[in-house]
Design a protein around this motif. Sequence first.
Motif, PDB file in Angstrom:
ATOM      1  N   VAL A 223       0.859  -1.180   0.000  1.00 49.70           N
ATOM      2  CA  VAL A 223       0.000   0.000   0.000  1.00 49.70           C
ATOM      3  C   VAL A 223       0.895   1.228   0.000  1.00 49.70           C
ATOM      4  CG1 VAL A 223      -1.617   1.351   1.382  1.00 49.70           C
ATOM      5  CG2 VAL A 223      -1.971  -1.094   1.101  1.00 49.70           C
ATOM      6  N   ILE A 224       0.545   2.200  -0.823  1.00 52.77           N
ATOM      7  CA  ILE A 224       1.399   3.377  -0.980  1.00 52.77           C
ATOM      8  C   ILE A 224       0.567   4.646  -0.827  1.00 52.77           C
ATOM      9  CG2 ILE A 224       1.097   3.465  -3.481  1.00 52.77           C
ATOM     10  CD1 ILE A 224       4.042   4.252  -3.684  1.00 52.77           C
ATOM     11  N   GLY A 225       1.161   5.685  -0.259  1.00 50.45           N
ATOM     12  CA  GLY A 225       0.475   6.947  -0.072  1.00 50.45           C
ATOM     13  C   GLY A 225       0.308   7.688  -1.380  1.00 50.45           C
ATOM     14  N   LYS A 226      -0.868   8.234  -1.578  1.00 50.64           N
ATOM     15  CA  LYS A 226      -1.165   9.008  -2.779  1.00 50.64           C
ATOM     16  C   LYS A 226      -1.592  10.404  -2.354  1.00 50.64           C
ATOM     17  CE  LYS A 226      -1.495   7.215  -6.366  1.00 50.64           C
ATOM     18  NZ  LYS A 226      -0.514   7.018  -7.444  1.00 50.64           N
ATOM     19  N   MET A 227      -0.881  11.405  -2.825  1.00 53.90           N
ATOM     20  CA  MET A 227      -1.102  12.823  -2.574  1.00 53.90           C
ATOM     21  C   MET A 227      -1.080  13.135  -1.077  1.00 53.90           C
ATOM     22  SD  MET A 227      -5.154  13.667  -3.456  1.00 53.90           S
ATOM     23  CE  MET A 227      -5.018  15.411  -3.106  1.00 53.90           C
ATOM     24  N   GLY A 228      -1.032  14.409  -0.756  1.00 56.91           N
ATOM     25  CA  GLY A 228      -1.095  14.863   0.610  1.00 56.91           C
ATOM     26  C   GLY A 228       0.001  14.324   1.509  1.00 56.91           C
ATOM     27  N   ALA A 229      -0.284  14.321   2.814  1.00 57.02           N
ATOM     28  CA  ALA A 229       0.687  13.861   3.803  1.00 57.02           C
ATOM     29  C   ALA A 229       1.002  12.381   3.647  1.00 57.02           C
ATOM     30  CB  ALA A 229       0.149  14.134   5.207  1.00 57.02           C
ATOM     31  N   GLU A 230       0.043  11.584   3.191  1.00 54.79           N
ATOM     32  CA  GLU A 230       0.287  10.152   3.008  1.00 54.79           C
ATOM     33  C   GLU A 230       1.426   9.918   2.019  1.00 54.79           C
ATOM     34  OE1 GLU A 230      -0.774   7.817   4.741  1.00 54.79           O
ATOM     35  OE2 GLU A 230      -2.901   7.963   5.250  1.00 54.79           O
ATOM     36  N   SER A 231       1.493  10.726   0.995  1.00 59.27           N
ATOM     37  CA  SER A 231       2.570  10.608   0.020  1.00 59.27           C
ATOM     38  C   SER A 231       3.841  11.293   0.508  1.00 59.27           C
ATOM     39  CB  SER A 231       2.128  11.209  -1.320  1.00 59.27           C
ATOM     40  OG  SER A 231       3.183  11.184  -2.261  1.00 59.27           O
ATOM     41  N   ALA A 232       3.689  12.471   1.100  1.00 60.70           N
ATOM     42  CA  ALA A 232       4.850  13.251   1.530  1.00 60.70           C
ATOM     43  C   ALA A 232       5.682  12.511   2.569  1.00 60.70           C
ATOM     44  CB  ALA A 232       4.393  14.599   2.093  1.00 60.70           C
ATOM     45  N   PHE A 233       5.018  11.775   3.462  1.00 58.39           N
ATOM     46  CA  PHE A 233       5.723  11.087   4.542  1.00 58.39           C
ATOM     47  C   PHE A 233       5.683   9.570   4.368  1.00 58.39           C
ATOM     48  CE2 PHE A 233       3.806  15.036   6.375  1.00 58.39           C
ATOM     49  CZ  PHE A 233       4.988  15.768   6.391  1.00 58.39           C
ATOM     50  N   GLU A 234       5.610   9.135   3.123  1.00 54.96           N
ATOM     51  CA  GLU A 234       5.528   7.716   2.798  1.00 54.96           C
ATOM     52  C   GLU A 234       6.656   6.909   3.427  1.00 54.96           C
ATOM     53  OE1 GLU A 234       4.784   3.991   0.992  1.00 54.96           O
ATOM     54  OE2 GLU A 234       3.499   5.712   1.362  1.00 54.96           O
ATOM     55  N   SER A 235       7.882   7.375   3.344  1.00 52.96           N
ATOM     56  CA  SER A 235       9.024   6.607   3.856  1.00 52.96           C
ATOM     57  C   SER A 235       8.939   6.398   5.363  1.00 52.96           C
ATOM     58  CB  SER A 235      10.330   7.309   3.494  1.00 52.96           C
ATOM     59  OG  SER A 235      10.370   8.618   4.032  1.00 52.96           O
ATOM     60  N   ASP A 236       8.314   7.335   6.074  1.00 53.04           N
ATOM     61  CA  ASP A 236       8.160   7.184   7.522  1.00 53.04           C
ATOM     62  C   ASP A 236       6.981   6.277   7.867  1.00 53.04           C
ATOM     63  OD1 ASP A 236      10.155   9.182   8.688  1.00 53.04           O
ATOM     64  OD2 ASP A 236       9.070  10.432   7.278  1.00 53.04           O
ATOM     65  N   LEU A 237       5.914   6.392   7.131  1.00 52.54           N
ATOM     66  CA  LEU A 237       4.667   5.718   7.478  1.00 52.54           C
ATOM     67  C   LEU A 237       4.620   4.257   7.066  1.00 52.54           C
ATOM     68  CD1 LEU A 237       2.221   8.557   6.339  1.00 52.54           C
ATOM     69  CD2 LEU A 237       2.677   7.893   8.697  1.00 52.54           C
ATOM     70  N   ARG A 238       5.340   3.836   6.036  1.00 52.39           N
ATOM     71  CA  ARG A 238       5.083   2.554   5.385  1.00 52.39           C
ATOM     72  C   ARG A 238       5.455   1.327   6.203  1.00 52.39           C
ATOM     73  NH1 ARG A 238       9.909   0.841   1.602  1.00 52.39           N
ATOM     74  NH2 ARG A 238       8.436  -0.813   1.142  1.00 52.39           N
TER      75      ARG A 238
END
Length: 606
Positions: A223-238
């Motif tokens: 699952v990958i972040g698309k737009m917004g903070a989900e995308s901007a901080f993808e490397s931290d959240l994943r």
Amino acid sequence: MQLTPIIKKSKKSSLKSRQVTFSDTRNQRQKIWLNVGQKDQPIFIMLLISLFFFGAIASRLAYLQLVEGNTYQEKAENNRTKIIPKPPVRGNLYDRKGRILGATRLSHSAYLWPIVQKQENWAEIRSVLAQILNISETELQKTLEQENYDSPTLVRIARNLTPQQITAIEENRNLLSEVEVDTDTIRYYPHGKNGSHVLGYTREINAEELAERKQQGYRLGDVIGKMGAESAFESDLRGEWGGILLERDGTGKVLGKLGIKEAKAGNDVTLTLDLDLQKVAEQALGDRKGAVVALDPRDGSVLAMVSYPGFDPNIFSGKITTQLWKEVQGKGNPFINRSLRGFPPASTFKIVTATAGLESGKYKPSTILPTYAYLRVGGTAFGEWNRSGFGPMGFVRAMAWSSNTFFGQIGNGVGGETLIEWARKYGFGSKTGIELEEDTPGLIADSQWKKERFNWEWTVGDTVNMSIGQGFTLATPLQVAVMFAVPANGGNLVVPHLRQDPSYLEKRKSLDLKPETLKTLREGLRAVVTNGTGGKAAVDGVAVAGKSGTAEAPPGKSHAWFGAFAPYENPEIVVVAFVEHSGGGGGSTAGPIVQKVLTAYFAQKK
């Protein structure tokens, strides 16, 4: 005497006889040898053929062992083992007060072994699965084909299963023996549409994204972040995938566990957003197409970021049907973050024009200029918005009443190059530096740009148009908020940001404005609210300074702007409201939106 010839004859005859005998013996041996060769020839040929084949087999065995050994050993190992992947729990998103904005919740997903495609009844399995999971057979086939047939890893084919779907799979277990149903996590946004643009959403990675990110450890089903903070901080959240390695026999029966790798959860990220203020800004804008931005002028922390129309990011945690996608897309481009899109900034830009005039030294804070019904420059008439002019005015009163002819004279006086220079110092024409990839630079045109775009020369009319925020100039609501932060914080350009980080206070850049320039700007902006075009932005008990703007936007209705900061003495919040094609004035349309957000902010402090 007669015996001699007889004796010679006898010798010749005997010799001849012996010679014949010897010759016959040699021929006989040759015949015997030839006879023996003819009998052994097939055996000899078979021997040669055998040696050839034995050599070929030996060479093949050597090739398989030495060259392809690792490959076949891996295939054998894959046949002996299988992997049940365990996806990581994605990190949470929190607002500045620790309230959850984006989290995960448990669900069930369906997984399938790729080898099932080689079964004779695969067509039947695929058809039944497609009906149960409500997906097309083509989509199901395409998902599986992204893995090799002999892959020991399960492939996720559906997420967020309903109880009815799980029951249907179990009822067809004889046919669907290769299907695994396991717990999974999906993204959940408890506040629905609130903050959808700034938070973004998540989706399962597609083939193109997987090809680009495979080296970063991404895999099918991620699952990958698309737009917004989900995308901007993808490397931290994943986080990182884990899994269970199982041993199986030749029939595929599981014999036991060979090892377990625990999935590593992603890191939580705390944002600068204030959930309460975000909700108030959403309500204040209502169902009008536009944007609202609130930030702390001291360090650039974004307190609220609103764009309408929006969307519910939770829809992406389930199955997106064609009908659902059409419904979402048919509501005025809901995935565009208008806070980060460029529009003509109108009279809010007069802050830049006033700065250019005062800093150039050509105009003093005490300067008084006449105003007119229109200002004629280079054959073009630039009208005053009240159609009659305001008489002689100085900077403060001209700001309060937003005189086009006053600031048109200032822009014309300093010239295009100086005006463009100060526009860029304020951050226009460049991305703001916020973490969001949707950030856009807007546009500050110059002579080179105009020449390349239209093959026309820059004119005085272009300069006058820019001085009142019209013409080619485009600015995003976030850029306008950053501009308002400059007079609010004492002349520093801030970097807007969403992640809580105290280092941003040190990233401010001083514009080295003269004290008298700052004083004149602030007094003019305060006068806008006290006795000018921005009276509807006033807040009881709080001194507010601001500026209205009404941008021509043919062929549609005009855009409405209002930006403000408060409290005037020691500002701690900037709010900018933009309403697209409202048809109303900035003070009357956008001003009340700003007033509601400011009122909520200071009420919350009490």
